[in-house]
Design an enzyme around this catalytic site. Sequence first.
Site, PDB file in Angstrom:
ATOM      1  N   ARG A 105       0.713  -1.297   0.057  1.00 38.51           N
ATOM      2  CA  ARG A 105       0.029   0.060   0.074  1.00 38.51           C
ATOM      3  C   ARG A 105       0.718   1.164  -0.105  1.00 38.51           C
ATOM      4  O   ARG A 105       1.750   1.591   0.900  1.00 38.51           O
ATOM      5  CB  ARG A 105      -0.880  -0.059   1.251  1.00 38.51           C
ATOM      6  CG  ARG A 105      -1.942   1.259   1.503  1.00 38.51           C
ATOM      7  CD  ARG A 105      -2.631   1.198   2.753  1.00 38.51           C
ATOM      8  NE  ARG A 105      -3.146  -0.081   2.961  1.00 38.51           N
ATOM      9  CZ  ARG A 105      -3.794  -0.438   4.145  1.00 38.51           C
ATOM     10  NH1 ARG A 105      -3.410   0.024   5.123  1.00 38.51           N
ATOM     11  NH2 ARG A 105      -4.272  -1.704   4.160  1.00 38.51           N
ATOM     12  N   HIS A 150       1.667  -2.194   5.555  1.00 36.69           N
ATOM     13  CA  HIS A 150       1.629  -2.576   4.403  1.00 36.69           C
ATOM     14  C   HIS A 150       2.547  -1.662   3.247  1.00 36.69           C
ATOM     15  O   HIS A 150       2.840  -2.193   2.054  1.00 36.69           O
ATOM     16  CB  HIS A 150       0.082  -2.114   3.929  1.00 36.69           C
ATOM     17  CG  HIS A 150      -0.770  -3.096   4.394  1.00 36.69           C
ATOM     18  ND1 HIS A 150      -1.274  -4.206   3.544  1.00 36.69           N
ATOM     19  CD2 HIS A 150      -1.743  -2.979   5.371  1.00 36.69           C
ATOM     20  CE1 HIS A 150      -2.079  -4.724   4.227  1.00 36.69           C
ATOM     21  NE2 HIS A 150      -2.531  -4.136   5.140  1.00 36.69           N
ATOM     22  N   ASP A 157      -3.491  -8.201   3.564  1.00 34.65           N
ATOM     23  CA  ASP A 157      -4.822  -8.654   4.175  1.00 34.65           C
ATOM     24  C   ASP A 157      -5.494  -9.707   3.234  1.00 34.65           C
ATOM     25  O   ASP A 157      -5.490  -9.534   1.878  1.00 34.65           O
ATOM     26  CB  ASP A 157      -5.722  -7.406   3.959  1.00 34.65           C
ATOM     27  CG  ASP A 157      -5.135  -6.192   4.971  1.00 34.65           C
ATOM     28  OD1 ASP A 157      -4.625  -6.478   5.887  1.00 34.65           O
ATOM     29  OD2 ASP A 157      -5.602  -5.113   4.590  1.00 34.65           O
ATOM     30  N   GLU A 239      -6.925  -7.889  13.731  1.00 36.43           N
ATOM     31  CA  GLU A 239      -7.651  -7.971  12.402  1.00 36.43           C
ATOM     32  C   GLU A 239      -7.272  -9.606  11.891  1.00 36.43           C
ATOM     33  O   GLU A 239      -6.162  -9.876  11.747  1.00 36.43           O
ATOM     34  CB  GLU A 239      -7.006  -6.966  11.390  1.00 36.43           C
ATOM     35  CG  GLU A 239      -7.095  -5.659  11.838  1.00 36.43           C
ATOM     36  CD  GLU A 239      -6.663  -4.428  10.892  1.00 36.43           C
ATOM     37  OE1 GLU A 239      -6.785  -3.295  11.041  1.00 36.43           O
ATOM     38  OE2 GLU A 239      -5.586  -4.933  10.049  1.00 36.43           O
ATOM     39  N   HIS A 242      -4.927  -9.770   8.580  1.00 39.75           N
ATOM     40  CA  HIS A 242      -3.706  -9.171   8.466  1.00 39.75           C
ATOM     41  C   HIS A 242      -2.637  -9.687   8.954  1.00 39.75           C
ATOM     42  O   HIS A 242      -2.464 -10.188  10.180  1.00 39.75           O
ATOM     43  CB  HIS A 242      -4.141  -7.826   9.330  1.00 39.75           C
ATOM     44  CG  HIS A 242      -2.722  -6.606   9.285  1.00 39.75           C
ATOM     45  ND1 HIS A 242      -2.929  -5.430   8.718  1.00 39.75           N
ATOM     46  CD2 HIS A 242      -1.617  -6.851   9.648  1.00 39.75           C
ATOM     47  CE1 HIS A 242      -1.832  -4.873   8.996  1.00 39.75           C
ATOM     48  NE2 HIS A 242      -0.668  -5.660   9.384  1.00 39.75           N
TER      49      HIS A 242
END
Length: 266
Positions: A105, A150, A157, A239, A242
């Site tokens: 990301r 990320h 994810d 999460e 993740h």
Amino acid sequence: MPKLTTVLRTLALPVAALIAVAAGGPAQARPEPKAPAQFTALHDVDPTIIQEIRYITPHNFTGAPIDGYRKPMCILTRPAAEALHRVQTGLLSRGYSLKVYDCYRPQRAVDNFVAWAEDLNDQSMKPEFYPHVDKTRLFDDGYIAAKSGHSRGSTMDLTVVRLPATPTRPYRPGETLEPCYGPQDQRFPDNSIDMGTGFDCFDTLAHTLDPRIQGVQLADRLLLKNAMEAQGFTNLPEEWWHYTLNGEPFPDTYFDFPIDRRSLSS
């Protein structure tokens, strides 16, 4: 003394051109940053892993495509991609496949998240992604941060899909939103096995080992967790989706190249 024709030509130039000449030439577009050679497209390492890249679509907690996502593709460091391939090999033998929602990301995407979180008037996706969370609490509760693992390239994810996989239907902007923690047949449809919440659910039920998650839902989370940990990944406990590769090659570097095959080394 300059020739008269040269002077006249100069006077005839548009103002913008004169400014450019005075500045030493036309302004050049700043080139986009490129990924180091250690990055690769996941598809090139394992084309069988399903990719449903959410942030290039409006079906995410902001309700709009995110900065830096130019192609619906997963980019990772090569060690992370190869470890994910090993996870996939094991799951395929059991009739399952991995599905990635997000991989590398860019920092500009993280900045986009921060700007969205600071805009308290934009709560269009609250009914699905954060029904029980006051938007003023997103930073304090850890749902949004100025940096993301990320951006280092070894975090992803993901979920598990039972094969043969039926594609998830597209999100229709403006459709009625259902809470991400609702029963599987009531929340937004996803071809994932039942993990108890949808992806990016800002709720404590998304904590991987939340004690309220039992039965099939817990077994499904543990299927993913055990498969990933066996190949050197660590789960973020808050999460279930993740994971980060242990010993990641860029533990302190946050990249900002856009998600596009042109960002990768040839």
